[in-house]
Design an enzyme around this catalytic site. Structure first.
Site, mmCIF file in Angstrom:
data_model
loop_
_atom_site.group_PDB
_atom_site.id
_atom_site.type_symbol
_atom_site.label_atom_id
_atom_site.label_comp_id
_atom_site.label_asym_id
_atom_site.label_seq_id
_atom_site.Cartn_x
_atom_site.Cartn_y
_atom_site.Cartn_z
ATOM 1 N N CYS A 329 37.642 38.856 46.000
ATOM 2 C CA CYS A 329 37.920 38.104 47.184
ATOM 3 C C CYS A 329 37.211 36.720 47.139
ATOM 4 O O CYS A 329 37.367 35.978 46.341
ATOM 5 C CB CYS A 329 37.685 38.997 48.578
ATOM 6 S SG CYS A 329 38.247 38.314 50.056
ATOM 7 N N HIS A 427 40.463 44.590 47.888
ATOM 8 C CA HIS A 427 39.367 45.224 48.227
ATOM 9 C C HIS A 427 39.594 46.703 48.100
ATOM 10 O O HIS A 427 40.695 47.007 48.148
ATOM 11 C CB HIS A 427 38.503 44.932 49.803
ATOM 12 C CG HIS A 427 38.293 43.660 49.901
ATOM 13 N ND1 HIS A 427 36.725 43.166 49.333
ATOM 14 C CD2 HIS A 427 38.397 42.747 50.526
ATOM 15 C CE1 HIS A 427 36.703 42.199 49.684
ATOM 16 N NE2 HIS A 427 37.461 41.456 50.635
#
Length: 484
Positions: A329, A427
């Protein structure tokens, strides 16, 4: 409702354990936290976000997470204060003083979410935030006694004896509370006791004498709680190996000021073949087999912090020598050539040079991408599931070598030409046993038979058993009030 004498006294885990315990009794249980502050968030099936602790509590209760389990979520970021998320959606940013004025406007959403959960539940277990002893924040409160008073919800106060001063904490909380607030407190419990519980009998008697509150029990320290995902970054240091043990591969994680979704690291710390080493500010990065850059709530300010530590030099040197680097991310965004923020979403910096280890660049946009994802990593086709939670669009020739292909047919992430640097927006990858084994093989670490998701459920069951053995469970259940 479970409130605490302070932050990190174990409210989240107590509620999670009770969710599992009451669900096993056949009750429809729902967790609820009116207001949370955390950069460790989870994505719900309808594309909203809530605190990670409420997602764990929902799992303990055997239900899907819902945005109504945490209607107000504050996500601290750089100079602009905290991002404010209401019923799963970002509504803006607010500095601390501005948020105090905003709170009364948020109470209707809190009460709406609580009513929605209550309609489909036999029992709602509510978690407070911080402490009701913070009477300077009582006006307009939606997190603790303000919510309890608005809904006539009985309160149990949790004190943490492990940090010391638990008698003073509990008695002092009663001393500073308004009488009308204190009248809603039905009792207290003491958490994280070490040693012979009978030695605290006189302590319980003194707390009860001074407060007039009933004791619901003393919970001995439960070491396996450390195997559950954490929500608060304050507890990060105690959750990882110190590093350097013989035979283990070293995974080094630079700890940046706005680290987010750090539960991505939790599955790795349970692997016997690796040491997860948290690199603290003020020191060079230690030698590593893998440098892992985790998520960030504010990528550009955290990239500045990384450069201020000189860690950008360490990471580039590590990569030049053939070392592996994984960015998740915000960490993925840092690995690119350039980051742009033309709308000043994260800071006053419009453009900044990245680490240059992936041939991509990112532009911050106002829209946040929130969704569960499934796919396969490339080129081996190893499946995974996870979620996306980010602002920013990443483009560049490096994306011609994607990390993964998602179930909708789109490519995701980027891999360097030599295969040693990987970036992904996904994630939850490492909670998938297949992907974790793939990563361990990539860095030459021994794999294990760890079934991570099954391990979480095993610990939740153990926590429920632990609470059943040490708390007055029937007394707690008797506190619940019918809504009509």
């Amino acid at each position: 409702m479970f409130q605490g004498t302070g932050s990190d006294v174990g409210k989240s885990l107590i509620v999670a354990g009770l969710c599992r315990l009451f669900a096993r009794r056949g009750l429809r249980v729902r967790p609820f936290k009116p207001q949370n502050m955390s950069n460790n968030a989870a994505v719900t099936m309808d594309g909203g976000e809530i605190g990670r602790a409420q997602a764990l509590q929902a799992r303990a209760a055997g239900v899907e997470p819902s945005v109504h389990m945490n209607p107000v979520l504050l996500k601290p970021q750089s100079e602009i204060g905290s991002q404010v998320v209401v019923q799963g959606r970002v509504v803006g940013n607010a500095r601390a003083r501005d948020y105090q004025a905003m709170k009364p406007q948020l109470m209707p959403a809190v009460l709406d979410s609580f009513a929605r959960l209550s309609e489909d539940a036999d029992l709602v277990l509510v978690e407070g935030a911080g402490s009701p002893a913070e009477i300077n924040l009582r006006a307009g409160d939606i997190a603790n006694m303000g919510f309890a008073r608005a809904t006539d919800t009985p309160v149990v106060l949790i004190g943490d004896i492990d940090r010391g001063g638990v008698i003073a904490s509990l008695v002092g909380t009663k001393a500073v509370m308004a009488d009308d607030d204190a009248a809603l407190v039905a009792g207290y419990l003491v958490n994280r006791f070490r040693g012979d519980v009978s030695l605290f009998d006189t302590g319980l008697a003194e707390i009860t004498r001074r407060t007039g509150w009933s004791s619901f029990g003393v919970v001995p320290y439960f070491p396996e709680a450390g195997r559950l995902p954490a929500e608060d970054a304050l507890g990060l240091k105690s959750r990882y190996h110190a590093g350097g043990e013989d035979g283990r591969k070293r995974i080094v994680v630079p700890v940046l000021p706005r680290i987010a979704n750090f539960d991505d690291l939790d599955p790795l710390r349970q692997e016997p073949g690796v040491d997860v080493i948290l690199a603290e500010p003020g020191r060079p990065l230690p030698a590593a087999d893998l440098v892992l850059l985790p998520g960030s709530k504010a990528t550009i300010p955290d990239l500045l912090a990384l450069k201020a530590e000189g860690w950008d030099i360490d990471i580039r040197a590590h990569a030049r020598q053939g070392g592996k680097v994984l960015g998740l991310c915000g960490g993925y965004q840092m690995l690119g050539r350039v980051l742009r923020d033309p709308e000043r979403i994260e800071s006053d910096i419009e453009i900044i040079e990245g680490l240059g280890l992936l041939d991509v660049e990112t532009t911050m946009t106002g829209d946040k991408r929130l969704r569960p994802v499934k796919g396969v990593s490339m080129p081996d086709g190893t499946p995974f599931s996870g979620y996306e939670m980010h602002v920013g669009a990443t483009v560049g020739s490096g994306r011609s070598r994607p990390f993964a292909r998602l179930s909708d047919g789109s490519d995701e992430g980027a891999v360097s030409q030599d295969g040693n640097v990987v970036g992904s927006y996904c994630h939850g990858l490492l909670a998938d046993d297949r992907q974790r084994a793939r990563l361990l093989a990539w860095i030459g670490a021994a794999t294990s038979a760890l079934a991570y998701e099954a391990e979480i459920d095993r610990v939740l069951d153990g926590l429920a058993d632990h609470l059943a053995a040490h708390l007055d469970i029937d007394g707690l259940l008797d506190l619940s009030r019918r809504r009509g």
